[in-house]
Design an enzyme around this catalytic site. Structure first.
Site, short mmCIF file in Angstrom:
data_model
loop_
_atom_site.label_atom_id
_atom_site.label_comp_id
_atom_site.label_asym_id
_atom_site.label_seq_id
_atom_site.Cartn_x
_atom_site.Cartn_y
_atom_site.Cartn_z
N TYR A 297 41.39 23.75 42.53
CA TYR A 297 40.01 23.27 42.60
C TYR A 297 39.83 22.06 41.70
O TYR A 297 40.04 22.13 40.49
CB TYR A 297 39.06 24.41 42.19
CG TYR A 297 37.62 24.11 42.48
CD1 TYR A 297 37.19 23.88 43.78
CD2 TYR A 297 36.69 24.08 41.47
CE1 TYR A 297 35.86 23.61 44.05
CE2 TYR A 297 35.35 23.82 41.73
CZ TYR A 297 34.95 23.58 43.02
OH TYR A 297 33.64 23.32 43.30
N LYS B 20 31.85 32.06 47.15
CA LYS B 20 32.60 31.91 48.40
C LYS B 20 32.67 33.24 49.14
O LYS B 20 31.65 33.85 49.37
CB LYS B 20 33.99 31.33 48.08
CG LYS B 20 33.98 30.20 47.03
CD LYS B 20 33.41 28.92 47.54
CE LYS B 20 33.17 27.86 46.47
NZ LYS B 20 34.31 27.57 45.62
N ARG C 267 19.13 37.30 28.24
CA ARG C 267 20.40 36.54 28.22
C ARG C 267 21.59 37.47 28.04
O ARG C 267 22.49 37.48 28.87
CB ARG C 267 20.32 35.42 27.18
CG ARG C 267 21.58 34.59 27.07
CD ARG C 267 21.30 33.13 26.65
NE ARG C 267 20.28 32.99 25.65
CZ ARG C 267 20.45 33.16 24.32
NH1 ARG C 267 21.65 33.45 23.86
NH2 ARG C 267 19.46 33.00 23.49
N ASP D 38 42.91 32.53 39.23
CA ASP D 38 41.70 32.27 40.01
C ASP D 38 41.85 32.98 41.35
O ASP D 38 42.70 32.64 42.16
CB ASP D 38 41.52 30.76 40.19
CG ASP D 38 40.17 30.42 40.84
OD1 ASP D 38 39.75 31.17 41.74
OD2 ASP D 38 39.57 29.40 40.46
C1 LIG Z 1 34.38 26.93 44.33
C2 LIG Z 1 35.49 27.21 43.39
C3 LIG Z 1 35.28 27.22 42.02
C4 LIG Z 1 33.94 26.87 41.42
O1 LIG Z 1 32.96 27.79 41.80
P1 LIG Z 1 31.37 27.44 41.88
O2 LIG Z 1 30.78 28.77 42.19
O3 LIG Z 1 31.20 26.41 42.97
O4 LIG Z 1 30.98 26.90 40.56
C5 LIG Z 1 36.35 27.54 41.21
N1 LIG Z 1 37.57 27.82 41.70
C6 LIG Z 1 37.80 27.80 43.04
C7 LIG Z 1 39.16 28.12 43.55
C8 LIG Z 1 36.77 27.50 43.92
O5 LIG Z 1 37.02 27.48 45.22
#
Ligand SMILES: *Cc1c(COP(=O)(O)O)cnc(C)c1O
Length: 384
Positions: free
Chosen positions: A118, A211, A66, A186
Site C-alpha cells: 500500500y 475493505k 476516547r 497487513d
Molecule cells: C486501504 C489499505 C490501507 C489503509 O487503510 P484505510 O482504511 O484506507 O486508511 C492499509 N493497508 C492496505 C493493504 C490497504 O489496502
C-alpha cells in the site's frame, strides 16, 4: 529473546472452537443472550459517562469516550475472535499502520517495509519515519528480503495490494524471531478468514477494515491484533494518547457487517476465479495476477497459506485510455478505488500517483452473480 513475546504459543480459537467460518462470523463478539435485549446492542453515543461521585473512573468500565466505548469493545472482541488475538480498532487502516510504526519504532531503529504494498505506507515512511531517525529498508513482498540483523520491525503485506504477491509467513516469522525482530502482517486483502497471521508466527496483525472485512463501502476502519499483553498495552496507550478512534456508529456498522463476512468472501472469491479464467484466456489482457491460478507465481505459497483466495485480481489493459473505455462500457464494474465491497469495482492505480503502469487495473469482485459479471466484463473488454 524479544520482550514482547510472552504469549505467542497459546492457542486462540475464540468462543466457537472447531466451528466453521459462517458460524464464527455470525456470532463474533456478540454478548451473552439477555431476554429483551437485541442480538447486537445499538451504538452507545457518549463522550463523558456518569461517574460515581465518590469513587470516580475506577467505579465503572466507561469514563470517557476516547479510551472507552462499549460498542467499540464489542467490535474488538469480534475481530479478536476471528484473528485469534486481542484487538484494538482505529479510525482507519492508516491510523492503525502509522500508530504501529510510531508506537514501536524509536530513533536509530530499522524497519523493513514492503516495496510493492500500500503506497501510503511507503509515503509515510519517507516523509515521517525517516525524519524521526528511523532507517527504512524496502523489500518486495515475494523477496529477496535483506538481513534482519539489527532490525526492530518487519512489516509485510500478503497478499500485497495491489500486485497480489505473497510471502511464506512461517518461514519469515522464523527469520524475524532468530534476529530478534518483530513481524507484523497487513491482513487487509486476505481478511482473518483468508489467513490467520498470528497462528503462522506473526507478532502483530494490522489491517484496514475499510475493505473486505466490513465490505459495504460505507465506513473507514483499521485494527491491530496481537497475543502479546506488552504490545497490546503499548498500542492501546498510543491510541488513547493520539485519539485515532472510530466513532460508535462506524464501530456498530462494522460489527453488523461482520456477520456476513463468510458469505461475502465466498461469492467474491468465486467471482474472482470466474473472472481470472476469462481474463487468462484473452490476448488483449496482460500481466494477470490472482494467487488462486495454478500458474500464478504466488500460487505455491498462497495455496499452502491462504484459507481462501481473495476476491481481488490485477491486470494490465495497456493504456489509461483503454481502461477508461473498458469502465465506460461496463454496466457492473464501477470506477472506484478501495476494494472488497459488495459491488464490483476497478481502479486504475496510476491515477492516484501509485508507481504502477498506466494501464494497470486492480479489480475487486462484488457479490453479483458470476455469470452476469463474466458476461459484462467480456462485453466491456470487446467494446474497449
Ligand atoms: C486501504 C489499505 C490501507 C489503509 O487503510 P484505510 O482504511 O484506507 O486508511 C492499509 N493497508 C492496505 C493493504 C490497504 O489496502
Amino acid at each position: 529473546m524479544n520482550e514482547f513475546r510472552d504469549r505467542t504459543e497459546e492457542q486462540h480459537d475464540g468462543r466457537f472452537p472447531g466451528h466453521g467460518d459462517g458460524t464464527r462470523c455470525a456470532h463474533a463478539g456478540l454478548p451473552e443472550p439477555v431476554p429483551g435485549a437485541p442480538f447486537l446492542p445499538g451504538p452507545v453515543f457518549a463522550a463523558p459517562y456518569h461517574l460515581d461521585p465518590r469513587h470516580g473512573p475506577a467505579s465503572a468500565p466507561n469514563g470517557y469516550g476516547r479510551p472507552d466505548n462499549p460498542t467499540r469493545r464489542l467490535l474488538e472482541a469480534a475481530i479478536g475472535e476471528l484473528e485469534g488475538g486481542e484487538c484494538r480498532v482505529f479510525a482507519s487502516g492508516q491510523a492503525a499502520v502509522t500508530g504501529l510504526l510510531l508506537a514501536v519504532l524509536r530513533p536509530g531503529d530499522s524497519v523493513v517495509l514492503p516495496a510493492d504494498g500500500y503506497f501510503s505506507v511507503r509515503a509515510f515512511a519517507t516523509e515521517t519515519l525517516a525524519g524521526n531517525g528511523v532507517r527504512v529498508l524496502l523489500a518486495p513482498t515475494a523477496g529477496p528480503y535483506p538481513s534482519f540483523d539489527g532490525v526492530r520491525l518487519v512489516l509485510v503485506e500478503t497478499p500485497a495490494n495491489p500486485g497480489l504477491d505473497v510471502v511464506d509467513l512461517p518461514a519469515l516469522a522464523e527469520r524475524a524471531r532468530s534476529a530478534g525482530a518483530l513481524l507484523a502482517v497487513d491482513n487487509t486483502t486476505a481478511t482473518p478468514l483468508g489467513q490467520r497471521p498470528l497462528d503462522l508466527g506473526a507478532d502483530l496483525v494490522v489491517a484496514s477494515g475499510t475493505k473486505a472485512l466490513t465490505g459495504h463501502s460505507d465506513l473507514l476502519l483499521g485494527y491491530l491484533a496481537t497475543r502479546s499483553a506488552e504490545l497490546l498495552g503499548r498500542l492501546t496507550a498510543w491510541r488513547t494518547a493520539t485519539g485515532a478512534v472510530p466513532g460508535a456508529f462506524d464501530a456498530w456498522l462494522a460489527h453488523r457487517s461482520l456477520a456476513t463476512l463468510d458469505l461475502r468472501l465466498g461469492r467474491q472469491s468465486a467471482n474472482a476465479e470466474a473472472l481470472a479464467r476469462l481474463l487468462a484466456a484473452r490476448a488483449d489482457v496482460s500481466g494477470l495476477r490472482w494467487p488462486g491460478l495454478a500458474d500464478d507465481p504466488a500460487y505455491p505459497v498462497a495455496s499452502r497459506q491462504l484459507r481462501r483466495m481473495p476476491g481481488v485480481l490485477s491486470f494490465d489493459l495497456g493504456s489509461a485510455e483503454r481502461v477508461a473505455r473498458f469502465l465506460e462500457a461496463s454496466r457492473l464494474v464501477a470506477a472506484a478505488t478501495s476494494f472488497g465491497g459488495l459491488h464490483t469495482s476497478a481502479d486504475r492505480r496510476a491515477q492516484w500517483g501509485d508507481d504502477t503502469a498506466p494501464g494497470f487495473v486492480r479489480l475487486s469482485c462484488g457479490v453479483e452473480d458470476s455469470v452476469d459479471l463474466v458476461a459484462d466484463v467480456a462485453a466491456a473488454l470487446d467494446a474497449a
